[in-house]
Design an enzyme around this catalytic site. Structure first.
Site, PDB file in Angstrom:
ATOM      1  N   GLY A   1       0.840  -1.117  -0.251  1.00 12.13           N
ATOM      2  CA  GLY A   1      -0.048   0.012   0.112  1.00 12.13           C
ATOM      3  C   GLY A   1       0.757   1.224  -0.102  1.00 12.13           C
ATOM      4  O   GLY A   1       2.056   1.488   0.740  1.00 12.13           O
ATOM      5  N   CYS A   2       0.286   2.363  -0.480  1.00 15.17           N
ATOM      6  CA  CYS A   2       1.118   3.412  -0.734  1.00 15.17           C
ATOM      7  C   CYS A   2       1.745   4.149   0.688  1.00 15.17           C
ATOM      8  O   CYS A   2       2.753   4.699   0.838  1.00 15.17           O
ATOM      9  CB  CYS A   2       0.459   4.640  -1.461  1.00 15.17           C
ATOM     10  SG  CYS A   2      -1.253   4.722  -1.049  1.00 15.17           S
ATOM     11  N   HIS A   3       0.718   4.283   1.548  1.00 18.29           N
ATOM     12  CA  HIS A   3       0.817   4.613   2.958  1.00 18.29           C
ATOM     13  C   HIS A   3       1.872   3.801   3.535  1.00 18.29           C
ATOM     14  O   HIS A   3       2.687   4.338   4.348  1.00 18.29           O
ATOM     15  CB  HIS A   3      -0.355   4.608   3.881  1.00 18.29           C
ATOM     16  CG  HIS A   3      -1.032   6.001   3.667  1.00 18.29           C
ATOM     17  ND1 HIS A   3      -0.738   7.179   3.705  1.00 18.29           N
ATOM     18  CD2 HIS A   3      -2.525   6.188   3.254  1.00 18.29           C
ATOM     19  CE1 HIS A   3      -1.812   8.016   3.500  1.00 18.29           C
ATOM     20  NE2 HIS A   3      -2.771   7.507   3.219  1.00 18.29           N
ATOM     21  N   VAL A   4       2.127   2.525   3.227  1.00 20.08           N
ATOM     22  CA  VAL A   4       2.775   1.480   4.080  1.00 20.08           C
ATOM     23  C   VAL A   4       4.185   1.838   3.344  1.00 20.08           C
ATOM     24  O   VAL A   4       5.043   1.786   4.384  1.00 20.08           O
ATOM     25  CB  VAL A   4       2.240  -0.037   3.766  1.00 20.08           C
ATOM     26  CG1 VAL A   4       3.023  -0.893   4.130  1.00 20.08           C
ATOM     27  CG2 VAL A   4       0.926   0.041   3.941  1.00 20.08           C
TER      28      VAL A   4
ATOM     29  N   THR B   1       5.565   4.224   2.338  1.00 22.41           N
ATOM     30  CA  THR B   1       6.033   5.812   3.117  1.00 22.41           C
ATOM     31  C   THR B   1       6.269   5.493   4.318  1.00 22.41           C
ATOM     32  O   THR B   1       7.596   5.724   4.961  1.00 22.41           O
ATOM     33  CB  THR B   1       4.944   6.797   2.788  1.00 22.41           C
ATOM     34  OG1 THR B   1       4.327   6.621   1.742  1.00 22.41           O
ATOM     35  CG2 THR B   1       5.776   8.036   2.979  1.00 22.41           C
TER      36      THR B   1
END
Lengths: 342, 342, 342, 342
Positions: B145-148, B150
């Site tokens: 996931g993109c938040h992950v 980051t």
């Protein structure tokens, strides 16, 4: 129109917002408008949205020009307020939107501002325990920093009730108007739009010691604070995401009850219905702060989020709210309860 | 052009970004483009920025249409990947930009997604310790996931080195494209512009257990996480502000050294020069993650901030980087090192 | 790497975009990077998105520093190019992104720029009739203004075919990067976001005479032009809405055919499918101009709209496209056909 | 509180703006709030910025629910107003923010809206010659379209004075709130931010015949109009750039005098000081329209630009201004003269 008010720094963002609000205030008449480098120019050149004042000319910010009013609002760079206040006399209500008289700790002041400490004035955050008593009849008011108002409102009910440990993390997304109107390379639209940009990371922001001061006072002991402000592509608004470890045994119900107790009678601070989180858009141009809180059991933390308009409740609206109290007027006089959306 | 690739979900944001990158990839040729509801329409109607593909027509997302390629990129709603993967055979490299095969813990999957757990695939975050070995020669890849991506990049070097306590706070400002292209009331421009809006507060976001999984693995023990994502008025970009209590005795030098050690040889993750903080604008359209870290001694916390483009390094670029490794190509093949600014 | 290029003005927006494109150009190597006031600082301080060049240091913009390259790109304030060009010699290809050598009419130059006319160089708008011949083998190129490229591309096919009267109205919405990086009060984010702001109204914009020059040339006679640029809250992009009275008897089919004829073989300018109107987002970071045209019979006017990225096709990309022609390289070498969206 | 008002369509943008203004109106009390699909939900769910009304519940939009008020404001999709108006009776002041009763020409209505013509009501643009007389004592008001108000105010003084030829070009940059709150793919933030996007080009926009109607009336003869609206990345605001060929002999002085004559006594429409051009930011949330005009001698055209807030002066503010007139109240009662900036 019982009172007259002068505004020093009328060409800036805080000054403009003060004027927008004062135009709608039934008991305060707008008097002298002064500026530094912009003295001699028309207000309409700087605040074209204030149509009824378009033809007013800015005088120089001198004690002479500010004298003779019941109130003087100072929206000046820090370091300039003390000299003006000394000369204006104690019968004038001086409301300082700058930082000069916010901090009690001279060492903290000097560490963050690099100049001698000017002193401390009654603190213009009426929702803070004891603040209204200190403001009633005051002739000097120090308006809090905009980040400070946001973080303090988000966290103080839990700290006052002993529901969290005093080890605080605050990440505050903020619009660009808090940085003022002076053109700087990192603030031009081409840089700001489409970007989230942290600044003052690691405790370097000047609002850091002021948040600590407020929350230590409420907690009745030292608090530690990790504070990170982030510039976001919007002109106004602060959204502070605040968290702290739960004190042993704290429940979601206790937390909610603590916030309800503090805010249910407040005219401008509202705990939102469960499940609704505040956004900055909800508060644009209003003197409102919206708060929501939850308990993250897996993380062992309380998360509280507050949103407000940095120029209204965060600066000019908060200033006027405190001035109303000092003057003995109803606290909400002339202050917008509703924002402009979308 | 050694390889051919099909893209399922080509009309969405992740699919569009995959195509943008694949158009510049020297070793992968673009094959079938498929979609769900948009099947039968032209790609130009959905991705007008991809001029060279304007005349391509979207086929339906069926195994038949995806078969016969060396690679298949899946950019689908969660729950659809397993069936497709089963039918495509083990000689096809399947790169899933969705969530289905990210989590190892079936209970966590079911708690957050409400469907049976499909399994776990090699994890497409090459910078994570051990990840490149697992990706080499893989025929299945789960893109994080993109938040992950980051938050993991911001925190894992300190956790791996034991320099912080595993009690993590992450507040992530994110652009709107992470929410996809389906029109929802809270995502229309009038609502989004000028507003910062938290969502999934208190541990509710589906990326929460995935961040915990990555960082527990690195820390060699359980971590707790308070994660708050905030929607900001920008199309792309994530800026994750991450902090954790310092382990006893940790110094700024140790922290810096740990990050330098991890990232100095990385092609896409960079520790910025001291004093420079990352912004999302620095990464627009690049497969780059920019990181900065500091120690806040007064708060007793380390603060690490990472910025990246959620669609590039956060999704499609990360997917292609991992695919390059799986295929035995140089890892940076076809991936943009530079962003588009301002 | 057949050629080396120096860039003067490498810390600005045009310079940054040139570098972004040159990093992907297979036949041109980046040589000296120079600046004015920013000389001595690192490129990474000004162009953090250009990660591979982060460690390069800016030299001063002097003839000595620019000498010894095959190409020199000038991205300087107007008035500085002539002296540099004189000293560099005729064997160097000088591509001037500034205004100095665009206008043929010395009186128009002096009226709009207030300095003596420096001369005229081959004009870097390859799509204009005859332009490629003049560019082939040229050692001097004057890159058009960004508004000029947009309006010229939108209008010249109809004018060249005699389908409209030469009485033109152009209203161009533009992003803020066209105004450059120098901080000015009206360009700070707080002022720009949420606002549409006209400037140079009534013929005052410096691109006015250049549009007239191009279109008079194509029309074979004088044209009149009402040109209004409008600053909009976006970093990049120009959308020019252009109209002119229909010549007697002109039909929609004739108009469409004229644009198709001109653009069907163009690598970077595209007439969109009927009914699709260009937006600036479609072109972000691409060297593409997208055009659509229609006939408003009730109004008796043709309306043509063109969109492009002011920094790419409008400046740096157009410069590189023209340089490719001058060097005898394939015209599209190293130039992005796809934008970054959303 | 002499009057009570019901609002139909209270959950939309026009309805929200009406409520914001009515909350500050001293003579009108807010009565029933109704909605279509949102009936039964709380107003706070849709208009969280209207804190004092957060607990109000939306009733269904039926004649029963709207009956019994002195005023009824309709903010409904077109086609729904006639039936409601028929049933409410002639003693109720009905103010229709929709299109149903704006056009006099049944053929134009049917061509643009595809339904039978419902009729024509007194037209709510008080600044138009003769409009105040028609509004005084009216019990039905058709509020103009937002683009119509902007273009009409920008152009009518010159047309009324015969200073320009009736061959008009209007290009209007508009914020996204004019498109309403219903989620559509091209309106989501990811698509809107960073983009300028034309729509309804070539005379297709429904405000086209209404602008023609107003300006033909003023000009005393047919006018032709080329109208292009452009969606820009801002929630509110319209900036209309309008031009027309100068009539023979027209001078800048004559033009300026014509606008001064028309607007000098207007409470809400202002000709700006020479050299200052309006921006949408100047008008945010205010019932103000700002106008500037110049003569471009070389182009032989007059250029007039008007800016206003599409939801305030362009819809809800204009509606309330006209209602004040109809009720015999001072025209400016309860209407904000100042915007919110920055």
């Amino acid at each position: 129109m019982g009172y007259t008010a002068a505004i020093a720094g009328a060409s800036g963002y805080a000054g403009g917002e003060l004027l927008r609000l004062l135009l709608a205030h039934p008991d305060i008449e707008i008097g002298a408008l002064t500026a530094g480098g912009n003295a001699g120019t028309g207000l309409g050149d700087h605040q074209p949205h204030l149509v009824p004042l378009a033809d007013r000319v800015l005088a120089e910010t001198t004690t002479d020009n500010l004298a003779g009013h019941d109130l003087v609002f100072l929206a000046l760079p820090h370091g300039q307020s003390a000299a003006i206040a000394r000369q204006l006399g104690d019968d004038v209500l001086i409301v300082d939107c700058g930082a000069d008289f916010r901090l009690k700790d001279a060492a903290a002041w000097e560490a963050y501002y690099g100049t001698p400490h000017a002193g401390t004035w009654p603190y213009g955050l009426p929702e803070l325990p004891g603040a209204r008593d200190a403001l009633a009849g005051a002739t000097r008011i120090a308006v809090p920093g905009c980040h400070v108002t946001t973080a303090t409102l988000a966290l103080f009910p839990a700290l006052a009730a002993g529901l969290v440990e005093p080890d605080l993390v605050v990440v505050a997304v903020t619009g660009t108007s808090g940085a003022g109107k002076a053109p700087k390379a990192h603030l031009i639209g081409s840089e700001v739009m489409g970007s989230a940009a942290p600044y003052g990371v690691g405790g370097a922001h000047r609002h850091n010691p002021e948040i600590v001061q407020n929350l230590s006072g409420v907690a009745g002991g030292d608090v530690t604070l990790s504070f990170t402000p982030i510039l976001a592509p919007m002109p106004r608004g602060i959204l502070a995401t605040c968290s702290a470890p739960l004190a042993p045994g704290t429940t979601e119900e206790q937390v909610r009850a603590a916030y309800e107790r503090r805010f249910s009678a407040e005219p401008f601070v509202h705990l939102l219905p469960e499940g609704t989180w505040p956004t900055t858009a909800m508060t644009l141009g209003a003197n409102t702060a919206l708060v929501q809180v939850t308990v993250d059991a897996a993380a062992g933390r309380m998360v509280a989020i507050a949103a407000l308009d940095n120029l209204t409740k965060g600066t000019a609206g908060g200033a006027l709210q405190s001035a109303n109290i000092a003057l003995g007027l109803p606290e909400a006089t002339g202050l917008p309860m509703t924002g402009v959306a979308p």
